[in-house]
Design a protein around this motif. Structure first.
Motif, PDB file in Angstrom:
ATOM      1  N   ASP A  35       0.843  -1.196   0.000  1.00 27.55           N
ATOM      2  CA  ASP A  35       0.000   0.000   0.000  1.00 27.55           C
ATOM      3  C   ASP A  35       0.873   1.237   0.000  1.00 27.55           C
ATOM      4  OD1 ASP A  35      -2.644  -0.385  -0.200  1.00 27.55           O
ATOM      5  OD2 ASP A  35      -2.959  -0.842   1.916  1.00 27.55           O
ATOM      6  N   ASP A  36       0.350   2.300  -0.558  1.00 23.62           N
ATOM      7  CA  ASP A  36       0.959   3.607  -0.417  1.00 23.62           C
ATOM      8  C   ASP A  36       2.412   3.646  -0.893  1.00 23.62           C
ATOM      9  OD1 ASP A  36       0.749   6.250   0.205  1.00 23.62           O
ATOM     10  OD2 ASP A  36       1.414   6.003   2.278  1.00 23.62           O
ATOM     11  N   ASP A  89       5.165   4.697  -3.939  1.00 19.32           N
ATOM     12  CA  ASP A  89       5.333   5.546  -5.106  1.00 19.32           C
ATOM     13  C   ASP A  89       5.577   4.637  -6.304  1.00 19.32           C
ATOM     14  OD1 ASP A  89       6.766   7.159  -7.105  1.00 19.32           O
ATOM     15  OD2 ASP A  89       6.615   8.725  -5.598  1.00 19.32           O
ATOM     16  N   GLY A 117      -1.975   8.753  -8.673  1.00 17.84           N
ATOM     17  CA  GLY A 117      -2.624   7.817  -7.765  1.00 17.84           C
ATOM     18  C   GLY A 117      -3.422   6.768  -8.506  1.00 17.84           C
TER      19      GLY A 117
END
Lengths: 194, 264
Positions: free
Chosen positions: B131-132, B134, B192
Motif C-alpha cells: 500500500d501507499d 510511489d 494515484g
C-alpha cells in the motif's frame, strides 16, 4: 544501503553529484566517463533538463574487486538543480549511498554554493539520510578561475568538520578521478562496516 | 503432469456456462477442478479439502465473492485467489486487491491470463499487497531486479495501461491509444491509483528501445516539467489570451522542455 542483486551477484552503489547550477557536475561526470576504460562503463545517458543536462551512467571498477563474491557497480548521477524537478530529484537522491558536492570556486558564487548545499542537506534528511554519517565529499571546482575561493571557506560557513575536500578543474580532468576514488572507497567501507 | 501431482482448483460461479467452459479449459491445462455456484457452498468445500487456488465470481445469490475471499484470507491464507466479475469498477478492483487476491479480472475473462496466474505461483517467490508506494519506486525496483513482468497500472479515473518489463528494460507499453514511450510516460504520470504485476508474456511488438533506467529518468523529468507548466498556468490565469505564443515562450525563462536526448 546499496542494492544487492542476489541473482546477478552484484552490489550496486548510487553516487550522486550535487551542487549549484553550472558548478561543473556534468563536466565531472562527462570527464570521468571518458577516463574510464570502455569495458568497465556503460553508455552515458543525457537528459535535457532546464539550464543543464542530467547525466547518468554506471561502471564496474575492476580494481575494487568483489565483496564476498559480489561484483561492485557504481551508478553515477547528476541531480537537476531547479526546485521544480522534485520527482527527478527524489528518484536520484532517494537511496543515495554517497554524494559529491561540486562547489563553484568563483567568489560571486559563494551564496549559490551555500544555498545549494543546504537544499541538498534538506533533501537528504527528507529521505532519512543522516548527513554527518554519510559518505559526502566536497569538491572545489574551477580552481583555475581568478581569485578562487580559499579552501576552508565553505566548510566554515556550513560548519563542516572533517569533510574530505578536493580541488578540481573538471574541464581539464584535474581532481575528477581523485574525488570519485575517495567517495567510492568511503561508500564501500561504510557498507562493509554496516 | 501425473494424476497425483494435479493441482486442485475450486471454481465458484453461478453462471453454469462459464463454469463449464472455464472448467474444461483448466482440466485440459492439467488441473483438477471442483466447482460450485455459491460462496456458501464454497466455504463448506474449503473446510474439508485443500485447494491450490480459488477462482471465484463476485456477484452470487447467497454468499457473495467478497465474503468468500475474506473467509479465504482468514482461513486459507496460502491459497491463491483469482477473482472474476461482470460488474467491474475501480472501487471493486481496489477492495479485491486489498483482500489479497492475486488477480482481478473483468468478464469476459482472459483464459490465458488465468492460466499464467495459476502457473506463476509454482516459482519460489512471494506475492502480497503493498500500500501507499510511489509508482516510481516500484518501477525502479522492477528495473533493478531485472525481472520479467507485465505491470498493469490503473489510475483513479479508471485509465489503464500496461508496461512489459523485460530484465531491466521496458520493452513495450500500451495505454489507451498510446503505445511505446508515450504510453510508458502516460502510465507513470498517473496521479494515484493501483497497480498489479501479471506473469510475463512476450509482447506482440517491441516499442521501447531505450534502457529502463533512461525511461524512468525521462518519465520523472516529464512529470516534473508538466507540474511546473501546470503551476505556471495556475499562477498566470489571465495572460496571453489572443496571442499565439506557445507555453514555453509564455514562461519566458528559457527553459528547454524538449524530449530530445543524446547518448554519448
Amino acid at each position: 544501503m546499496p542494492h544487492i542483486s542476489y541473482d546477478n551477484k552484484e552490489i550496486a552503489f548510487k553516487l550522486v553529484y550535487c551542487g549549484p547550477g553550472l558548478s561543473g557536475k556534468t563536466t565531472n561526470l562527462a570527464r570521468l566517463h571518458t577516463m574510464l576504460a570502455e569495458h568497465v562503463r556503460s553508455k552515458m545517458i543525457s537528459l535535457d533538463t532546464a539550464e543543464e543536462r542530467t547525466l547518468f551512467f554506471d561502471f564496474c571498477p575492476i580494481e575494487i574487486g568483489t565483496i564476498e563474491g559480489y561484483r561492485v557497480r557504481f551508478n553515477m548521477y547528476t541531480v537537476p538543480g531547479q526546485i521544480y524537478y522534485e520527482a527527478s530529484r527524489r528518484l536520484i537522491l532517494d537511496g543515495a549511498d554517497g554524494v559529491v558536492f561540486v562547489a563553484d570556486s568563483q567568489r560571486d558564487r559563494i551564496d549559490d554554493n551555500i544555498i545549494s548545499f543546504e537544499l541538498m542537506q534538506e533533501n537528504l534528511r527528507s529521505y532519512h539520510i543522516d548527513v554527518p554519517d554519510f559518505p559526502l565529499v566536497l569538491q572545489y571546482n574551477k580552481r583555475d578561475c581568478a581569485e578562487a575561493l580559499p579552501i576552508g571557506t565553505l566548510e566554515a560557513h556550513l560548519h563542516l568538520a572533517n569533510i574530505d575536500v578536493f580541488e578540481a578543474v573538471a574541464t581539464e580532468g584535474v581532481g575528477v578521478m581523485e574525488t570519485v576514488r575517495c567517495v567510492c572507497r568511503r561508500m564501500v567501507n561504510r557498507f562493509q562496516i554496516d | 503432469m501425473s494424476m497425483c501431482a494435479k493441482q486442485q482448483i475450486l471454481l465458484v460461479d453461478d453462471d453454469s456456462d462459464l463454469v463449464w467452459g472455464l472448467g474444461r479449459f483448466l482440466i485440459r491445462a492439467g488441473y483438477a477442478v471442483t466447482s460450485c455456484g455459491d460462496g456458501g457452498e464454497a466455504v463448506l468445500i474449503l473446510e474439508t479439502r485443500s485447494f491450490h487456488a480459488l477462482v471465484t465470481d463476485i456477484q452470487m445469490p447467497h454468499v457473495n465473492g467478497l465474503a468468500l475471499i475474506e473467509w479465504a484470507r482468514q482461513n486459507r491464507p496460502t491459497m491463491r485467489v483469482l477473482v472474476m466479475t461482470a460488474f467491474g469498477s475501480t472501487s471493486l478492483r481496489e477492495v479485491v486487491s486489498r483482500s489479497g487476491a492475486t488477480l482481478y479480472a473483468e468478464k469476459p475473462v482472459d483464459l490465458d491470463l488465468i492460466l499464467r496466474m495459476l502457473r506463476a505461483e509454482t516459482r519460489d517467490s512471494f506475492s502480497g499487497i503493498v500500500d501507499d508506494i510511489d509508482l516510481f519506486d516500484y518501477v525502479q525496483l522492477v528495473i533493478a531486479t531485472k525481472h520479467q513482468v507485465v505491470m498493469e497500472v490503473i489510475s483513479r479515473k479508471g485509465e489503464r495501461g500496461q508496461v512489459f518489463f523485460d530484465r531491466g528494460n521496458a520493452r513495450h507499453a500500451a495505454c489507451g491509444d498510446l503505445v511505446g514511450e508515450a504510453a510508458f510516460f502516460r502510465c507513470l504520470s498517473f496521479e494515484g491509483g493501483t497497480f498489479r504485476s501479471l506473469p510475463w508474456v512476450d509482447p506482440d511488438q517491441a516499442t521501447i528501445h531505450r534502457s529502463g533506467e533512461h525511461m524512468l529518468m525521462e518519465a520523472a523529468r516529464i512529470k516534473d516539467e508538466l507540474s511546473r507548466d501546470k503551476s505556471v498556468q495556475l499562477d498566470e490565469p489571465e495572460c496571453d489570451f489572443g496571442t499565439d505564443g506557445g507555453g514555453a515562450e509564455r514562461h519566458g525563462d528559457g527553459t528547454n522542455v524538449s524530449t530530445d536526448f543524446q547518448i554519448g
